[in-house]
Write a protein that holds these residues in place. Structure first.
Motif, mmCIF file in Angstrom:
data_model
loop_
_atom_site.group_PDB
_atom_site.id
_atom_site.type_symbol
_atom_site.label_atom_id
_atom_site.label_comp_id
_atom_site.label_asym_id
_atom_site.label_seq_id
_atom_site.Cartn_x
_atom_site.Cartn_y
_atom_site.Cartn_z
ATOM 1 N N ALA A 174 -45.038 -1.084 0.685
ATOM 2 C CA ALA A 174 -45.686 -2.311 0.651
ATOM 3 C C ALA A 174 -44.868 -3.347 1.323
ATOM 4 O O ALA A 174 -45.527 -4.238 1.469
ATOM 5 C CB ALA A 174 -45.824 -3.110 -0.865
ATOM 6 N N GLU A 175 -43.312 -3.687 1.291
ATOM 7 C CA GLU A 175 -42.959 -4.430 2.271
ATOM 8 C C GLU A 175 -43.267 -4.268 3.560
ATOM 9 O O GLU A 175 -43.493 -5.805 4.564
ATOM 10 C CB GLU A 175 -41.114 -4.331 1.404
ATOM 11 C CG GLU A 175 -41.082 -4.475 0.405
ATOM 12 C CD GLU A 175 -39.077 -4.474 0.097
ATOM 13 O OE1 GLU A 175 -38.602 -5.377 0.703
ATOM 14 O OE2 GLU A 175 -39.462 -3.148 -0.426
ATOM 15 N N ALA A 176 -43.548 -2.935 4.145
ATOM 16 C CA ALA A 176 -43.739 -3.378 5.744
ATOM 17 C C ALA A 176 -45.196 -3.703 6.166
ATOM 18 O O ALA A 176 -45.596 -4.754 6.817
ATOM 19 C CB ALA A 176 -43.734 -1.682 6.366
ATOM 20 N N ALA A 177 -46.381 -3.403 4.641
ATOM 21 C CA ALA A 177 -47.627 -3.458 5.278
ATOM 22 C C ALA A 177 -47.279 -5.549 5.161
ATOM 23 O O ALA A 177 -48.094 -5.646 5.753
ATOM 24 C CB ALA A 177 -47.957 -3.762 4.389
ATOM 25 N N GLN A 178 -45.949 -5.841 4.481
ATOM 26 C CA GLN A 178 -46.100 -7.429 4.230
ATOM 27 C C GLN A 178 -46.212 -7.719 5.225
ATOM 28 O O GLN A 178 -45.850 -8.944 6.006
ATOM 29 C CB GLN A 178 -45.154 -8.012 3.168
ATOM 30 C CG GLN A 178 -46.138 -7.582 1.657
ATOM 31 C CD GLN A 178 -45.346 -7.804 0.276
ATOM 32 O OE1 GLN A 178 -44.019 -8.091 0.875
ATOM 33 N NE2 GLN A 178 -46.085 -7.704 -0.345
ATOM 34 N N LEU A 179 -44.478 -7.341 6.084
ATOM 35 C CA LEU A 179 -44.355 -8.067 7.111
ATOM 36 C C LEU A 179 -44.805 -7.940 8.496
ATOM 37 O O LEU A 179 -45.284 -8.535 9.059
ATOM 38 C CB LEU A 179 -42.336 -6.812 7.229
ATOM 39 C CG LEU A 179 -41.504 -7.273 8.527
ATOM 40 C CD1 LEU A 179 -41.442 -8.010 7.516
ATOM 41 C CD2 LEU A 179 -40.497 -6.463 8.601
ATOM 42 N N MET A 180 -46.023 -6.951 8.073
ATOM 43 C CA MET A 180 -46.614 -6.851 9.659
ATOM 44 C C MET A 180 -48.090 -7.780 9.296
ATOM 45 O O MET A 180 -48.522 -8.091 10.554
ATOM 46 C CB MET A 180 -47.823 -5.586 9.405
ATOM 47 C CG MET A 180 -46.554 -3.980 9.679
ATOM 48 S SD MET A 180 -47.501 -2.912 9.686
ATOM 49 C CE MET A 180 -46.339 -1.515 10.037
ATOM 50 N N GLU A 181 -48.382 -7.667 7.993
ATOM 51 C CA GLU A 181 -49.026 -8.740 8.211
ATOM 52 C C GLU A 181 -48.800 -10.112 8.623
ATOM 53 O O GLU A 181 -49.127 -11.698 9.613
ATOM 54 C CB GLU A 181 -49.735 -9.403 6.782
ATOM 55 C CG GLU A 181 -50.570 -9.804 6.753
ATOM 56 C CD GLU A 181 -51.758 -10.107 5.058
ATOM 57 O OE1 GLU A 181 -52.789 -10.398 5.020
ATOM 58 O OE2 GLU A 181 -51.663 -9.564 4.365
ATOM 59 N N LYS A 182 -47.830 -10.608 7.774
ATOM 60 C CA LYS A 182 -47.052 -11.652 7.971
ATOM 61 C C LYS A 182 -46.793 -12.178 9.830
ATOM 62 O O LYS A 182 -47.001 -13.195 10.217
ATOM 63 C CB LYS A 182 -45.075 -11.565 7.325
ATOM 64 C CG LYS A 182 -44.858 -13.348 7.677
ATOM 65 C CD LYS A 182 -43.641 -13.156 7.198
ATOM 66 C CE LYS A 182 -42.813 -14.374 7.366
ATOM 67 N NZ LYS A 182 -41.759 -14.492 6.204
ATOM 68 N N HIS A 183 -46.423 -11.300 10.612
ATOM 69 C CA HIS A 183 -46.041 -11.214 11.570
ATOM 70 C C HIS A 183 -47.012 -11.029 12.762
ATOM 71 O O HIS A 183 -46.828 -10.905 14.026
ATOM 72 C CB HIS A 183 -44.378 -10.924 12.239
ATOM 73 C CG HIS A 183 -43.583 -11.527 11.407
ATOM 74 N ND1 HIS A 183 -42.535 -12.467 11.563
ATOM 75 C CD2 HIS A 183 -42.700 -10.976 10.310
ATOM 76 C CE1 HIS A 183 -42.489 -12.391 10.191
ATOM 77 N NE2 HIS A 183 -41.823 -12.237 10.264
ATOM 78 N N GLN A 184 -47.781 -10.679 12.068
ATOM 79 C CA GLN A 184 -49.550 -10.362 12.668
ATOM 80 C C GLN A 184 -49.155 -8.569 14.097
ATOM 81 O O GLN A 184 -48.879 -9.268 15.441
ATOM 82 C CB GLN A 184 -49.951 -11.222 14.375
ATOM 83 C CG GLN A 184 -50.603 -12.577 13.121
ATOM 84 C CD GLN A 184 -51.532 -11.767 11.812
ATOM 85 O OE1 GLN A 184 -52.554 -11.320 13.017
ATOM 86 N NE2 GLN A 184 -51.397 -11.605 10.550
ATOM 87 N N ILE A 185 -48.633 -8.287 13.205
ATOM 88 C CA ILE A 185 -47.748 -6.721 14.104
ATOM 89 C C ILE A 185 -48.482 -5.106 13.899
ATOM 90 O O ILE A 185 -48.763 -5.343 12.226
ATOM 91 C CB ILE A 185 -46.424 -6.365 14.308
ATOM 92 C CG1 ILE A 185 -45.471 -6.946 13.656
ATOM 93 C CG2 ILE A 185 -45.828 -7.911 15.217
ATOM 94 C CD1 ILE A 185 -44.164 -6.617 13.330
ATOM 95 N N HIS A 186 -48.471 -4.617 14.855
ATOM 96 C CA HIS A 186 -48.941 -3.006 14.543
ATOM 97 C C HIS A 186 -48.495 -2.168 14.253
ATOM 98 O O HIS A 186 -48.464 -1.090 13.422
ATOM 99 C CB HIS A 186 -49.977 -2.989 15.098
ATOM 100 C CG HIS A 186 -51.650 -3.402 14.959
ATOM 101 N ND1 HIS A 186 -52.613 -4.260 14.164
ATOM 102 C CD2 HIS A 186 -51.656 -5.231 16.315
ATOM 103 C CE1 HIS A 186 -52.946 -5.232 14.028
ATOM 104 N NE2 HIS A 186 -53.006 -6.026 15.589
ATOM 105 N N ALA A 187 -47.011 -2.047 14.378
ATOM 106 C CA ALA A 187 -45.838 -1.297 14.031
ATOM 107 C C ALA A 187 -44.574 -1.761 13.795
ATOM 108 O O ALA A 187 -44.413 -2.923 14.239
ATOM 109 C CB ALA A 187 -45.783 -0.498 15.328
ATOM 110 N N LEU A 188 -44.056 -0.850 13.502
ATOM 111 C CA LEU A 188 -42.287 -1.008 12.781
ATOM 112 C C LEU A 188 -41.271 -0.118 13.292
ATOM 113 O O LEU A 188 -41.663 1.334 12.928
ATOM 114 C CB LEU A 188 -42.390 -1.711 11.344
ATOM 115 C CG LEU A 188 -42.547 -2.790 11.047
ATOM 116 C CD1 LEU A 188 -42.545 -2.931 9.153
ATOM 117 C CD2 LEU A 188 -41.527 -4.031 11.477
ATOM 118 N N LEU A 189 -40.141 -0.159 13.692
ATOM 119 C CA LEU A 189 -39.562 0.201 13.695
ATOM 120 C C LEU A 189 -37.915 0.450 12.843
ATOM 121 O O LEU A 189 -38.284 -0.260 11.662
ATOM 122 C CB LEU A 189 -38.990 0.148 15.178
ATOM 123 C CG LEU A 189 -39.167 0.454 16.830
ATOM 124 C CD1 LEU A 189 -38.154 0.164 17.396
ATOM 125 C CD2 LEU A 189 -38.898 1.785 16.581
#
Length: 336
Positions: free
Chosen positions: A298-313
């Motif tokens: 869920a933290e990854a989802a929040q991070l993506m939404e906050k920074h308007q990105i669609h993927a994370l390393l």
């Protein structure tokens, strides 16, 4: 042969009358709930003490509409840290009484306090020394007087205009059951993580239990290229791994940057960039957003939404790339 009974003709009510009737029901039941508050006293606290001291489970029982409420109370108790289950009092006298053990506590619901099926099994419960908590609307009833603790669920009147269908009385019993469950939850120090563990298939469970390591791509499925890789090599890696980006790493697999579809578009728009000769290091984004494998999905989802990105390393404590994920992975896991 007797003729078939003719059903009562439906009375056509104006919309205003229907609304007025519904509001009257809500007002009646709300008033009854408000009257319960002052009755929460030492008896309620003693009921909680008995249940907290219980080494077994809470056996919740009731007949008819009270039985339906009892089932819900048992489910609420069980999901909030108090082991509980429902026993039908009618079935109890035909064998199910063996489900109730000396280490248990019985919570019995009956508005009249005179339900035959409940009163029939009371001697067996009392003989085993099992504590009995009763919720009734009649403090002088047989069930109330035989209970170790009685919780008063009496009401002024039912919401049913005929005064027959259990409406306000069942609402009051349900509220008292919820009050017991939440008081016990707080007394046990029950947390949201504890709640999630008993609801692993629900959306709350997924949000509170699912870790990045559970949903990320790892090993050979992680897109990565060295900094000297060409644009073509980076695009091939992105295409093969289907994440819309690739990590740029050194020989120790430490993260140097990320190259994404967005970086490609920006490079194409920059007339000063020689795409034929440029290395991925010249085109990548430095200092990208990352996340650790032990973090909640869920933290990854929040991070993506906050920074308007669609993927994370995903990186470890030494900034080595250990995984990758995108929004589609979170959608498949039903985290978002």
């Amino acid at each position: 042969m007797n003729p078939r009974p003719v059903p009562h003709a439906a009375i056509e009510l104006a919309p205003e009358a229907i609304v007025r009737s519904a509001r009257a029901v809500i007002a009646t039941e709300a008033a009854a709930i408000a009257e319960l508050g002052p009755r929460i006293d030492g008896a309620f606290a003693e009921a909680c003490r008995l249940i907290l001291a219980c080494r077994g489970r809470v056996v919740v029982t009731g007949m008819g509409k009270s039985g339906h409420v009892a089932r819900k109370i048992a489910a609420t108790l069980a999901s909030t840290g108090t082991p509980a289950f429902f026993v039908h009092p009618g079935e109890a006298s035909h064998g199910d009484l063996g489900m109730i053990q000396p280490d248990d506590v019985v919570l019995a619901l009956s508005y009249s306090g005179e339900t035959d099926e409940l009163l029939f099994i009371l001697p067996m419960i009392k003989r085993q020394g099992i504590p009995l908590v009763a919720i009734t609307g009649k403090p002088t009833s047989s069930l109330a007087t035989q209970a170790n603790v009685h919780i008063d669920g009496s009401i002024s009147n039912e919401a049913c205009p005929l005064g027959l269908a259990p409406t306000t009385s069942t609402t009051a019993a349900l509220v008292l059951g919820d009050a017991l469950a939440i008081a016990l939850l707080e007394a046990r120090g029950f947390t949201s993580d504890d709640f999630a563990r008993s609801h692993p298939a629900g959306s709350l469970g997924r949000r509170l239990l699912l870790r990045i390591s559970d949903v990320m791509h790892s090993g050979e499925d992680v897109p990565r290229v060295p900094p000297e890789a060409s644009l073509t090599a980076a695009l091939v890696e992105m295409t093969r791994k289907h994440l819309g980006m690739t990590a740029v790493v050194d020989e120790q697999q430490q993260l140097l940057g990320v190259f994404t579809d967005g970086d490609l578009r920006r490079a194409l728009d920059d007339e000063g960039v020689n795409l034929r000769d440029a290395t991925v290091a010249a085109l990548m984004t430095r200092g990208p957003k990352t996340i650790g494998p032990d973090k909640l999905a869920a933290e990854a989802a929040q991070l993506m939404e906050k920074h308007q990105i669609h993927a994370l390393l995903v990186v470890d404590d030494e900034r080595r790339v250990v995984g990758a994920l995108n929004i589609h992975d979170l959608l498949r896991a039903r985290v978002v």
